[in-house]
Each structure stands twice: as C-alpha cells, then as structure tokens.
Scaffold this motif. Structure first.
Motif, PDB file in Angstrom:
ATOM      1  N   TRP A 179      -9.300  13.139  -4.503  1.00  0.00           N
ATOM      2  CA  TRP A 179      -8.950  11.722  -4.621  1.00  0.00           C
ATOM      3  C   TRP A 179      -7.472  11.508  -4.268  1.00  0.00           C
ATOM      4  N   ALA A 180      -6.606  12.438  -4.655  1.00  0.00           N
ATOM      5  CA  ALA A 180      -5.184  12.315  -4.324  1.00  0.00           C
ATOM      6  C   ALA A 180      -4.989  12.281  -2.809  1.00  0.00           C
ATOM      7  N   GLN A 181      -5.766  13.066  -2.090  1.00  0.00           N
ATOM      8  CA  GLN A 181      -5.674  13.050  -0.626  1.00  0.00           C
ATOM      9  C   GLN A 181      -6.184  11.717  -0.066  1.00  0.00           C
ATOM     10  N   VAL A 182      -7.233  11.188  -0.667  1.00  0.00           N
ATOM     11  CA  VAL A 182      -7.722   9.866  -0.247  1.00  0.00           C
ATOM     12  C   VAL A 182      -6.631   8.836  -0.472  1.00  0.00           C
ATOM     13  N   GLU A 183      -5.991   8.897  -1.640  1.00  0.00           N
ATOM     14  CA  GLU A 183      -4.921   7.940  -1.936  1.00  0.00           C
ATOM     15  C   GLU A 183      -3.773   8.048  -0.937  1.00  0.00           C
ATOM     16  N   ASN A 184      -3.452   9.268  -0.512  1.00  0.00           N
ATOM     17  CA  ASN A 184      -2.400   9.423   0.499  1.00  0.00           C
ATOM     18  C   ASN A 184      -2.743   8.650   1.765  1.00  0.00           C
ATOM     19  N   GLN A 185      -3.983   8.765   2.192  1.00  0.00           N
ATOM     20  CA  GLN A 185      -4.398   8.068   3.419  1.00  0.00           C
ATOM     21  C   GLN A 185      -4.506   6.560   3.187  1.00  0.00           C
ATOM     22  N   LEU A 186      -4.956   6.163   2.003  1.00  0.00           N
ATOM     23  CA  LEU A 186      -5.001   4.724   1.697  1.00  0.00           C
ATOM     24  C   LEU A 186      -3.595   4.142   1.704  1.00  0.00           C
ATOM     25  N   GLN A 187      -2.652   4.893   1.143  1.00  0.00           N
ATOM     26  CA  GLN A 187      -1.265   4.431   1.122  1.00  0.00           C
ATOM     27  C   GLN A 187      -0.712   4.355   2.542  1.00  0.00           C
ATOM     28  N   ARG A 188      -1.043   5.352   3.349  1.00  0.00           N
ATOM     29  CA  ARG A 188      -0.596   5.353   4.748  1.00  0.00           C
ATOM     30  C   ARG A 188      -1.112   4.110   5.455  1.00  0.00           C
ATOM     31  N   ARG A 189      -2.388   3.794   5.220  1.00  0.00           N
ATOM     32  CA  ARG A 189      -2.960   2.624   5.870  1.00  0.00           C
ATOM     33  C   ARG A 189      -2.337   1.342   5.329  1.00  0.00           C
ATOM     34  N   ALA A 190      -2.128   1.281   4.015  1.00  0.00           N
ATOM     35  CA  ALA A 190      -1.495   0.093   3.438  1.00  0.00           C
ATOM     36  C   ALA A 190      -0.083  -0.081   3.983  1.00  0.00           C
ATOM     37  N   ASP A 191       0.581   1.045   4.265  1.00  0.00           N
ATOM     38  CA  ASP A 191       1.928   0.968   4.834  1.00  0.00           C
ATOM     39  C   ASP A 191       1.923   0.460   6.272  1.00  0.00           C
ATOM     40  N   LEU A 192       0.776   0.509   6.934  1.00  0.00           N
ATOM     41  CA  LEU A 192       0.676  -0.012   8.301  1.00  0.00           C
ATOM     42  C   LEU A 192       0.547  -1.540   8.312  1.00  0.00           C
ATOM     43  N   LEU A 193       0.186  -2.132   7.178  1.00  0.00           N
ATOM     44  CA  LEU A 193       0.020  -3.591   7.146  1.00  0.00           C
ATOM     45  C   LEU A 193       1.272  -4.356   7.568  1.00  0.00           C
ATOM     46  N   PRO A 194       2.476  -3.983   7.089  1.00  0.00           N
ATOM     47  CA  PRO A 194       3.659  -4.739   7.537  1.00  0.00           C
ATOM     48  C   PRO A 194       3.834  -4.709   9.060  1.00  0.00           C
ATOM     49  N   ALA A 195       3.569  -3.542   9.676  1.00  0.00           N
ATOM     50  CA  ALA A 195       3.685  -3.463  11.140  1.00  0.00           C
ATOM     51  C   ALA A 195       2.623  -4.340  11.793  1.00  0.00           C
TER      52      ALA A 195
END
Length: 193
Positions: free
Chosen positions: A53-69
């Motif tokens: 789940w921690a690895q999933v969260e890393n990727q979810l966070q990465r994707r959420a960080d793409l929202l501003p761009a």
C-alpha cells in the motif's frame, strides 16, 4: 487387604489424573504454539500488504503532484471548461486531505476522472497546434499510470493473501482475538485512463 486395594485404586486415579493433566498441558502448549505461529503469519501478511500500500501511495502522490502541471497546461482551455479545472483542484485537495486508505482510494478515483476530462479537453482544444508541454505531461501521466497499475496489482495480491489467511478457519479465530482486519482491495475507477 482392603486398605491395599484402596491405596492401589487411589494411586491409579492419581496416575490417570497426572496423565490427563499432562495431556492437557501438552494440548495447551501445542495450541499456544499454533496460535503464536498463526499470529506471526498473519502479521507478516499484514506487513506485506502495508508495504504494498505504501508503494501505491507513492504513485498516487506522484500522480496528484502532476495535477498542478496539468492545471497550468489547462490554461489553454476555453473559459467554458473552467468547471473541469475546478473539479481537478477539488480532487487534488481531497486527495491531500485523505488520511485512510479508503479515503485515498476514493480521492484517487476523482483524480482519475479529473485527469481524463482535463486531458480530453486540452487535447480537443489544442488539436491544431500541439503544445510540447502537453506532450511531455501526457508521457509523464502515462508513465505514472503504468507504475500505479503495477503497484495496485502488487497491493491487491498482498491484500488477497492476507484476506484469504484471515478468512480461513481457525486463523479467523486468531485474527478476531488479536484484532487483525482484512484489507480493502484497490479497484480501478471505470473511467480511469
């Protein structure tokens, strides 16, 4: 002679009692060892699911960080599509405020939808002159989605193993007594890219 028979019967009863107590002690010891082994197996499976789940969260966070761009590139959208931008901002805020895995999964599904809608809106608006930022961003989103799909699969496999072990009898008894709970699966949102 009667006294000897009584003493012999008393010794036989005491011997039977010792045998039954010994068997009961061995049974309790084996049951305790089994419960300890089962508990350790369930804790190990829980740790695997938590790590996945921690690895999933890393990727979810990465994707959420793409929202501003994505929102920056979305400045190409006409004013009538401002609702898409607002929905994406709300989805990002909901993800960042989420605490539990269930909340993060729900927020992630909103981000999925927001990314799809924004990307479609931007693509249709910029058909004539494709913006290099948009192309780079789409590659980044695609890469993140691929990584997320792999981590989602790993998590779901770890959750399945844990849930199966918890559901099996008599493991379910140990899980109930120790408070170990099954994990929710992370299902992909049907409109996700």
């Amino acid at each position: 002679r009667e006294q000897l028979q009584r003493q012999r019967r008393r010794r036989e009863r005491q011997q039977k009692i010792r045998i039954w107590l010994g068997l009961g002690g061995v049974g309790l010891l084996l049951t305790g060892l089994w419960a300890l082994w089962t508990y350790n197996q369930l804790v190990t499976a829980t740790s695997r699911a938590d790590a996945a789940w921690a690895q999933v969260e890393n990727q979810l966070q990465r994707r959420a960080d793409l929202l501003p761009a994505l929102l920056t590139v979305s400045s190409l959208l006409p004013q009538k599509d401002a609702g898409l931008i607002l929905a994406a901002q709300r989805a990002g805020a909901r993800y960042h405020n989420a605490v539990t895995p269930t909340e993060k999964i729900g927020a992630s599904q909103q981000i999925d939808l927001a990314i799809v809608q924004l990307a479609q809106g931007i693509t249709s608006t910029t058909k004539a002159g494709v913006n290099q930022d948009l192309i780079d961003l789409r590659y980044e989103i695609t890469g993140t989605e691929n990584r997320l799909a792999v981590e989602r699969l790993r998590y779901n496999l770890a959750a399945e193993e844990l849930n199966r072990n918890i559901a099996l009898f008599p493991n379910s008894f140990v899980a109930r007594v120790t408070g170990l709970k099954p994990k929710a699966y992370f299902q992909r949102h049907p409109t996700a890219p």
